[in-house]
Enzyme design. Structure first.
Site, short mmCIF file in Angstrom:
data_model
loop_
_atom_site.label_atom_id
_atom_site.label_comp_id
_atom_site.label_asym_id
_atom_site.label_seq_id
_atom_site.Cartn_x
_atom_site.Cartn_y
_atom_site.Cartn_z
CE LYS A 40 -0.20 -0.38 5.03
NZ LYS A 40 -1.03 -0.67 6.21
CE1 TYR A 261 11.61 31.74 4.50
CE2 TYR A 261 12.07 29.41 4.13
CZ TYR A 261 11.68 30.65 3.66
OH TYR A 261 11.34 30.78 2.34
C1 LIG Z 1 -0.27 -1.58 6.86
C2 LIG Z 1 -0.87 -2.84 7.30
C3 LIG Z 1 -0.08 -4.01 7.39
C4 LIG Z 1 1.42 -3.98 7.25
O1 LIG Z 1 1.94 -3.50 8.48
P1 LIG Z 1 3.50 -3.34 8.79
O2 LIG Z 1 3.52 -2.91 10.20
O3 LIG Z 1 4.02 -2.31 7.87
O4 LIG Z 1 4.14 -4.68 8.58
C5 LIG Z 1 -0.72 -5.21 7.68
N1 LIG Z 1 -2.06 -5.24 7.91
C6 LIG Z 1 -2.84 -4.14 7.86
C7 LIG Z 1 -4.29 -4.26 8.14
C8 LIG Z 1 -2.26 -2.91 7.59
O5 LIG Z 1 -3.03 -1.81 7.57
#
Ligand SMILES: *Cc1c(COP(=O)(O)O)cnc(C)c1O
Length: 400
Positions: A40, A261
């Site tokens: 993702k 800044y």
């Molecule tokens: C993002 C996510 C993962 C992966 O998690 P990591 O901590 O990056 O290994 C797995 N399951 C769900 C439901 C997630 O949202």
């Protein structure tokens, strides 16, 4: 071989061999459970397509995305054998897209279940899905009340072929947290409603909680990309992302001169300041103002002053003059300055450092053995090039 363009202000190197090695390490930990991959958010900022292809070549067949749009984009690059699982489930009214693009929804509520069932009725066949149950995140998945309803009216699931029941751990990186065991117990209990479905509970950190947490399918993300899975322990994962920014110019300033800044940093001696072409618009978080560190040919240079939109400024007074020419590449994320270390300075987690990585970086994929065709168009036309030398990755190399 892919080259670094002279005109690139910053280069993000992504080591696909390290991704593959990390996948193998996690799979080794899992024993008989299958290892999927969370890709993702563009594989946590590193490029979902290239990462997924590398993992597919390594044997990964379960790819988790958050949005349907991410699944659709990925589908055109992955073979049929790859299952693309959309964790948010279907946006309202878009169920048919899952069939058109061969994505599998995670059903998170009774309304998502009903909509999927309607489509199954129209299609006159059972449709596959994963059902998520809430065991302690209170974020997504069926609540206890919804599950009680399902228990009373099992026909709510008619026409749905539930392959897996999944849930998500809230505190997995903290191994001593009693929440882990509570969620495990709850997951075991709730799974009984779906006696024929497989189980999926572990994210990266969950894999390291031991075999009880593995069930049939794991969903690691961060650890594949080098983020430490267990708080307070040495990181067994290999670093994947290396970021280099270019020096635009350097200048000498007298003592008691402010930089940047808000004039938040002042020199206490005659100092040399280097301006590097990476800023908060590139995801270099503004919270790293006055506290980050960079390395130039292995020499440490503290970040001074506020992070600007397009630049950061370094105190390079202690760096050899010969290494400070315009165009020199400065190491911002390296084996000696990891995403986890940077996250700690920025008051966040490695995940956010990675997913913030900017769109202006030239992306350079190292050790790409899977997508040879990909490179053909990319190197064409470059004349003024240099290659990424492993020395810039830090003298210690990747630590295991
Ligand atoms: C993002 C996510 C993962 C992966 O998690 P990591 O901590 O990056 O290994 C797995 N399951 C769900 C439901 C997630 O949202």
């Amino acid at each position: 071989m892919q080259h670094i363009e002279a005109r690139a202000g910053a280069v993000l190197h992504i080591d696909l061999q390290a991704v593959r090695d990390n996948y193998r390490l996690l799979r080794g930990r899992l024993g008989t459970a299958v290892c999927g991959a969370a890709v993702k958010a563009d594989a946590y900022g590193l490029g979902a397509e290239r990462i997924a292809l590398a993992l597919y070549a390594e044997g990964c067949r379960h790819f988790f995305v958050a949005h349907l749009e991410e699944g659709i984009a990925l589908r055109s690059h992955l073979q049929q054998a790859a299952q693309i699982i959309v964790m948010h489930g279907s946006p309202v009214g878009c169920e048919a897209d899952f069939l058109a693009y061969q994505c599998t929804p995670v059903l998170n509520s009774l309304s998502q279940i009903r909509a999927w069932q309607r489509l199954a009725q129209q299609e006159q066949r059972a449709l596959p899905a994963i059902v998520q149950v809430d065991t302690g995140m209170a974020r997504m998945g069926l609540s206890a009340a919804e599950l009680a309803q399902l228990k009373q009216v099992p026909s709510l699931l008619d026409g749905i072929a539930v392959s897996h029941v999944m849930s998500h751990l809230a505190c997995a990186e903290d191994q001593a947290n009693p929440m882990n065991r509570r969620q495990l117990d709850q997951f075991r209990l709730l799974r009984q409603l779906f006696p024929d479905a497989k189980g999926s509970l572990a994210n990266s950190s969950g894999i390291f909680l031991g075999p009880d947490f593995h069930f049939d399918l794991a969903r690691p993300g961060a650890a594949l990309y080098g983020v430490a899975p267990v708080a307070g322990q040495a990181n067994p994962m290999k670093a994947v992302a290396y970021l280099q920014g270019r020096i635009i110019q350097t200048r000498e300033i007298p003592p008691n001169t402010s930089v940047g800044y808000g004039a938040t940093w002042r020199s206490t001696r005659v100092s040399r300041i280097a301006t590097v072409a990476v800023g908060y618009a590139d995801g270099w978080l503004r919270s790293l103002s006055n506290c980050g560190i960079a390395h130039i040919a292995g020499q440490a240079a503290p970040m001074v002053g506020k992070v600007s939109m397009d630049t950061i400024t370094l105190d390079v007074t202690g760096v050899a003059e010969a290494d400070l020419y315009p165009g020199a590449l400065v190491d911002l994320i390296s084996a000696t300055n990891t995403v986890d270390q940077i996250a700690e300075k920025a008051g966040t987690i490695g995940y956010e450092i990675l997913t913030s990585l900017g769109a202006r970086y030239q992306r350079h994929y190292m050790n790409d053995t899977d997508a040879a065709g990909f490179r053909a168009g990319q190197a064409a036309g470059n004349t003024n090039q240099e290659e990424f030398t492993p020395a810039l990755m830090g003298s210690q190399g990747v630590s295991v």
